[in-house]
Scaffold this motif. Sequence first.
Motif, short mmCIF file in Angstrom:
data_model
loop_
_atom_site.label_atom_id
_atom_site.label_comp_id
_atom_site.label_asym_id
_atom_site.label_seq_id
_atom_site.Cartn_x
_atom_site.Cartn_y
_atom_site.Cartn_z
N ALA A 177 0.83 -1.21 0.00
CA ALA A 177 0.00 0.00 0.00
C ALA A 177 0.87 1.26 0.00
O ALA A 177 0.43 2.32 -0.46
N SER A 178 2.10 1.14 0.48
CA SER A 178 3.03 2.28 0.48
C SER A 178 3.79 2.40 -0.83
O SER A 178 4.66 3.24 -0.97
N GLY A 179 3.47 1.52 -1.78
CA GLY A 179 4.11 1.57 -3.09
C GLY A 179 5.44 0.88 -3.17
O GLY A 179 6.20 1.10 -4.11
N LEU A 180 5.74 0.03 -2.21
CA LEU A 180 7.02 -0.67 -2.19
C LEU A 180 6.91 -2.01 -2.92
O LEU A 180 5.85 -2.65 -2.89
N PRO A 181 7.98 -2.44 -3.60
CA PRO A 181 7.94 -3.68 -4.37
C PRO A 181 8.04 -4.93 -3.50
O PRO A 181 9.14 -5.35 -3.13
N VAL A 182 6.90 -5.49 -3.17
CA VAL A 182 6.84 -6.71 -2.36
C VAL A 182 5.91 -7.70 -3.05
O VAL A 182 5.11 -7.31 -3.90
N PRO A 183 5.99 -8.97 -2.68
CA PRO A 183 5.06 -9.94 -3.28
C PRO A 183 3.61 -9.58 -2.96
O PRO A 183 3.30 -9.11 -1.87
N GLN A 184 2.74 -9.81 -3.93
CA GLN A 184 1.31 -9.57 -3.74
C GLN A 184 0.69 -10.79 -3.08
O GLN A 184 0.90 -11.92 -3.52
N GLY A 187 11.04 -14.37 -7.63
CA GLY A 187 12.28 -14.97 -8.11
C GLY A 187 13.07 -15.59 -6.98
O GLY A 187 12.66 -15.57 -5.83
N SER A 188 14.22 -16.13 -7.34
CA SER A 188 15.03 -16.83 -6.35
C SER A 188 16.41 -16.21 -6.16
O SER A 188 17.24 -16.74 -5.45
N ARG A 189 16.67 -15.07 -6.80
CA ARG A 189 17.98 -14.43 -6.68
C ARG A 189 17.99 -13.53 -5.45
O ARG A 189 17.61 -12.38 -5.51
N ARG A 201 19.57 -12.81 2.74
CA ARG A 201 18.98 -14.02 2.16
C ARG A 201 17.46 -13.86 1.95
O ARG A 201 16.85 -14.66 1.25
N ASN A 202 16.84 -12.85 2.54
CA ASN A 202 15.39 -12.62 2.41
C ASN A 202 15.05 -11.48 1.46
O ASN A 202 13.89 -11.15 1.29
N ILE A 203 16.05 -10.89 0.83
CA ILE A 203 15.83 -9.78 -0.08
C ILE A 203 16.04 -10.28 -1.51
O ILE A 203 17.11 -10.77 -1.85
N ILE A 204 15.01 -10.18 -2.32
CA ILE A 204 15.06 -10.65 -3.69
C ILE A 204 15.62 -9.55 -4.59
O ILE A 204 15.20 -8.39 -4.52
#
Length: 158
Positions: free
Chosen positions: A84-91, A106-108, A148-151
């Motif tokens: 909702a804040s416009g940040l790129p996260v999984p939907q 993704g997995s990278r 490790r948690n940041i794609i």
Amino acid sequence: MISAASIARIEASTLWRTRRVEVFDLPEGRVLVKGQRETRSPWPHRLLNALAWMAGVSYMKAVPVHGGAQSQAIEIMRLRALAASGLPVPQVRHVGDDYFVMSYLGSRDLALTLREQGAKAFDIWLQGMEQLLRVHAQGQYLSQCFARNIIVSDRLEG
């Protein structure tokens, strides 16, 4: 949304129930299914908090990790607030009783990317820190903010 047939396929799988996560290629697209973690004992965190208090370093207190439905609800709430804040996260695509489904980014992860980049690793690390500043500038925060948690994506967002 996820169709009833796709939900049935997800719920029939045993992999995400044993390994906690599973990637599915569905007619709705590639998704990640994340099962609930068992409820955890509070005693290790209480011990760490007592040690932090005795050492006078209250900022080293443990963050509560509840597990179960409570942790799932918190994670879904955080993902939705970040989006909702416009940040790129999984939907978040679907929420079940003991799992939820989110879009697959993704997995990278950042840790792997940094190990593989050699001299370019510092520039990539700086880009990651700029994204972290972006999160804070939106009045948001991240939990479990480990490399490790940041794609890492080739797409430029926002």
